[in-house]
Scaffold this motif. Structure first.
Motif, PDB file in Angstrom:
ATOM      1  N   UNK A 132       0.814  -1.200   0.000  1.00  0.00           N
ATOM      2  CA  UNK A 132       0.000   0.000   0.000  1.00  0.00           C
ATOM      3  C   UNK A 132       0.855   1.259   0.000  1.00  0.00           C
ATOM      4  N   UNK A 133       2.113   1.136   0.397  1.00  0.00           N
ATOM      5  CA  UNK A 133       2.978   2.317   0.435  1.00  0.00           C
ATOM      6  C   UNK A 133       3.554   2.648  -0.938  1.00  0.00           C
ATOM      7  N   UNK A 134       3.404   1.766  -1.912  1.00  0.00           N
ATOM      8  CA  UNK A 134       3.949   2.008  -3.237  1.00  0.00           C
ATOM      9  C   UNK A 134       2.947   2.783  -4.077  1.00  0.00           C
ATOM     10  N   UNK A 135       3.427   3.781  -4.790  1.00  0.00           N
ATOM     11  CA  UNK A 135       2.570   4.561  -5.684  1.00  0.00           C
ATOM     12  C   UNK A 135       2.490   3.850  -7.026  1.00  0.00           C
ATOM     13  N   UNK A 136       1.326   3.824  -7.598  1.00  0.00           N
ATOM     14  CA  UNK A 136       1.138   3.195  -8.908  1.00  0.00           C
ATOM     15  C   UNK A 136       0.491   4.196  -9.860  1.00  0.00           C
ATOM     16  N   UNK A 137       1.051   4.313 -11.058  1.00  0.00           N
ATOM     17  CA  UNK A 137       0.471   5.191 -12.072  1.00  0.00           C
ATOM     18  C   UNK A 137      -0.641   4.438 -12.773  1.00  0.00           C
ATOM     19  N   UNK A 138      -1.741   5.112 -12.981  1.00  0.00           N
ATOM     20  CA  UNK A 138      -2.860   4.490 -13.665  1.00  0.00           C
ATOM     21  C   UNK A 138      -3.376   5.420 -14.744  1.00  0.00           C
ATOM     22  N   UNK A 139      -3.844   4.843 -15.827  1.00  0.00           N
ATOM     23  CA  UNK A 139      -4.481   5.625 -16.866  1.00  0.00           C
ATOM     24  C   UNK A 139      -5.869   6.024 -16.396  1.00  0.00           C
ATOM     25  N   UNK A 140      -6.315   7.217 -16.759  1.00  0.00           N
ATOM     26  CA  UNK A 140      -7.670   7.599 -16.358  1.00  0.00           C
ATOM     27  C   UNK A 140      -8.692   6.688 -17.026  1.00  0.00           C
ATOM     28  N   UNK A 141      -9.704   6.327 -16.287  1.00  0.00           N
ATOM     29  CA  UNK A 141     -10.740   5.460 -16.848  1.00  0.00           C
ATOM     30  C   UNK A 141     -11.656   6.290 -17.734  1.00  0.00           C
ATOM     31  N   UNK A 142     -12.024   5.722 -18.864  1.00  0.00           N
ATOM     32  CA  UNK A 142     -12.992   6.391 -19.730  1.00  0.00           C
ATOM     33  C   UNK A 142     -14.305   5.661 -19.587  1.00  0.00           C
ATOM     34  N   UNK A 143     -15.331   6.407 -19.459  1.00  0.00           N
ATOM     35  CA  UNK A 143     -16.642   5.815 -19.256  1.00  0.00           C
ATOM     36  C   UNK A 143     -17.471   5.942 -20.523  1.00  0.00           C
ATOM     37  N   UNK A 144     -17.972   4.820 -20.992  1.00  0.00           N
ATOM     38  CA  UNK A 144     -18.837   4.815 -22.170  1.00  0.00           C
ATOM     39  C   UNK A 144     -20.141   5.569 -21.895  1.00  0.00           C
ATOM     40  N   UNK A 145     -20.535   5.636 -20.637  1.00  0.00           N
ATOM     41  CA  UNK A 145     -21.795   6.297 -20.315  1.00  0.00           C
ATOM     42  C   UNK A 145     -21.668   7.813 -20.320  1.00  0.00           C
ATOM     43  N   UNK A 146     -20.464   8.339 -20.070  1.00  0.00           N
ATOM     44  CA  UNK A 146     -20.290   9.786 -20.014  1.00  0.00           C
ATOM     45  C   UNK A 146     -20.193  10.427 -21.397  1.00  0.00           C
ATOM     46  N   UNK A 147     -19.455   9.835 -22.304  1.00  0.00           N
ATOM     47  CA  UNK A 147     -19.260  10.435 -23.613  1.00  0.00           C
ATOM     48  C   UNK A 147     -18.928   9.355 -24.629  1.00  0.00           C
ATOM     49  N   UNK A 148     -19.437   9.549 -25.827  1.00  0.00           N
ATOM     50  CA  UNK A 148     -19.156   8.611 -26.911  1.00  0.00           C
ATOM     51  C   UNK A 148     -17.837   9.016 -27.566  1.00  0.00           C
ATOM     52  N   UNK A 149     -16.923   8.065 -27.711  1.00  0.00           N
ATOM     53  CA  UNK A 149     -15.643   8.348 -28.352  1.00  0.00           C
ATOM     54  C   UNK A 149     -15.764   8.160 -29.852  1.00  0.00           C
ATOM     55  N   UNK A 150     -15.055   9.021 -30.583  1.00  0.00           N
ATOM     56  CA  UNK A 150     -15.043   8.967 -32.033  1.00  0.00           C
ATOM     57  C   UNK A 150     -13.597   9.006 -32.500  1.00  0.00           C
ATOM     58  N   UNK A 151     -13.280   8.232 -33.523  1.00  0.00           N
ATOM     59  CA  UNK A 151     -11.947   8.264 -34.120  1.00  0.00           C
ATOM     60  C   UNK A 151     -11.925   9.332 -35.207  1.00  0.00           C
TER      61      UNK A 151
END
Length: 145
Positions: free
Chosen positions: A22-41
């Motif tokens: 628990x003392x170790x820091x871990x980098x994480x990618x931000x989660x993207x939520x399909x419910x919040x916004x639709x992604x487009x390429x």
């Protein structure tokens, strides 16, 4: 004795640390939520325009704004971003050139018409201000609104 005690004091934390993840820091990618916004390429083009004319004269802010208004905006009415920059490049004659620049960011749906529009923007800039080149960097991006 003191020498062994000091070694033990220095070694103990090393043995305890791995037990406490628990003392170790871990980098994480931000989660993207399909419910919040639709992604487009889409495609993203970044155009880098130098602001120095042959002979050393600088393209004025008003000249740059007029170019965006008259040449770029009609072709990308959906929107664009213009950023001030400062860069450097090696000229055709082998001289390192440093100068102010503008970066125009265009994000759009891929089409032959949009590709042609970007070619027209670059060619018009070259005819108007006579730079050695205009850098175009294209990438695919995921966007959401």
């Amino acid at each position: 004795m003191n020498k062994h005690l000091n070694s033990l004091c220095l070694t103990c934390p090393l043995l305890i640390l791995p037990v406490c993840p628990a003392t170790l820091a871990r980098a994480q990618l931000p989660e993207t939520s399909e419910t919040n916004a639709k992604q487009t390429n889409l495609l993203k083009d970044e155009l880098f325009f130098c602001l120095t004319k042959p002979g050393g004269e600088t393209i004025s802010e008003s000249e740059g704004q007029e170019f965006v208004k008259a040449v770029i905006s009609p072709r990308f009415r959906e929107g664009l971003t213009v950023l001030d920059g400062s860069g450097q490049f090696l000229s055709n004659s082998g001289i390192l050139i440093t100068e102010k620049s503008k970066r125009v960011i265009l994000i759009y749906e891929s089409s032959p018409e949009k590709n042609q529009a970007i070619h027209e923007i670059i060619e018009t800039y070259k005819r108007t201000f006579l730079p050695e080149s205009v850098l175009r960097a294209t990438s695919e991006v995921k966007v959401s609104f």
